[in-house]
Design an enzyme around this catalytic site. Structure first.
Site, short mmCIF file in Angstrom:
data_model
loop_
_atom_site.label_atom_id
_atom_site.label_comp_id
_atom_site.label_asym_id
_atom_site.label_seq_id
_atom_site.Cartn_x
_atom_site.Cartn_y
_atom_site.Cartn_z
N HIS A 198 1.76 4.55 -2.98
CA HIS A 198 1.97 6.10 -2.73
C HIS A 198 3.32 6.50 -3.25
O HIS A 198 3.33 7.59 -4.20
CB HIS A 198 1.73 6.37 -1.22
CG HIS A 198 0.38 6.08 -0.89
ND1 HIS A 198 -0.57 7.03 -1.12
CD2 HIS A 198 0.12 5.27 0.31
CE1 HIS A 198 -1.66 6.64 -0.30
NE2 HIS A 198 -1.26 5.89 0.65
N HIS A 235 0.77 -1.22 0.16
CA HIS A 235 -0.09 -0.07 -0.04
C HIS A 235 0.91 1.25 0.07
O HIS A 235 0.81 2.18 -0.72
CB HIS A 235 -0.97 -0.13 1.33
CG HIS A 235 -1.76 1.36 1.33
ND1 HIS A 235 -2.98 1.02 1.03
CD2 HIS A 235 -1.61 2.40 1.75
CE1 HIS A 235 -3.77 2.31 1.04
NE2 HIS A 235 -2.68 3.27 1.59
N GLU A 236 1.94 1.07 0.88
CA GLU A 236 2.73 2.37 1.14
C GLU A 236 3.61 2.63 -0.37
O GLU A 236 4.05 3.68 -0.67
CB GLU A 236 3.70 2.32 2.35
CG GLU A 236 2.79 2.24 3.56
CD GLU A 236 1.79 3.50 3.65
OE1 GLU A 236 1.91 4.64 3.22
OE2 GLU A 236 0.76 3.28 4.38
#
Length: 152
Positions: A71, A67-68
């Protein structure tokens, strides 16, 4: 798992799922409470919550890392990196990353309860906030209040 292992894990996940290297630092941040991790825009570093690793294991941590990294890679390439952006949601689906992490079991703070009793009429008051018994009196008979029980 220490800082070097988490750095290696993030670099491996980045190459395996995104095909691009992770060139910045990944670390655990003990101050994170309810967030699984966060991507820092100005330094491009990734901070992860160690409690999620302790509670749910490596699989959940890999999901948070993916998920990170969504980003990270979108921000580095100049595309929409925010949760509401279409590019972000599409990349999440492509790498099978969770949009939200699991809820922390012990994240809920226990509520304190104060029980006061009137000395005259024995009426009980249950409060979440502590009150000054020298200043406040019973609303029914104006008797003195006494703290009976404090649970935390």
């Amino acid at each position: 798992m220490d800082e070097q292992e988490i750095q290696r894990l993030v670099e491996e996940v980045s190459l395996q799922y995104f095909g691009m290297p992770f060139l910045h630092k990944a670390m655990f941040n003990s101050r994170l409470r309810t967030t699984g991790g966060r991507y820092l825009l100005n330094t491009h570093n990734i901070e992860l919550n160690y409690r999620y690793y302790e509670m749910y294991g490596k699989e959940e941590l890999v999901g948070i890392v993916k998920h990170e990294l969504c980003h990270y890679h979108l921000h580095i390439t100049g595309r929409g990196y925010k949760h509401r952006d279409k590019d972000f949601r599409e990349l999440l689906k492509a790498v099978d990353a969770p949009r939200f992490c699991k809820r922390m079991v012990n994240a809920e703070k226990e509520k304190r309860v104060y029980v006061y009793e009137c000395m005259e009429c024995l009426l009980q008051y249950v409060r979440r906030r502590q009150i000054n018994t020298k200043r406040y009196v019973c609303g029914k008979c104006k008797g003195k209040l006494n703290l009976i029980k404090k649970t935390s």
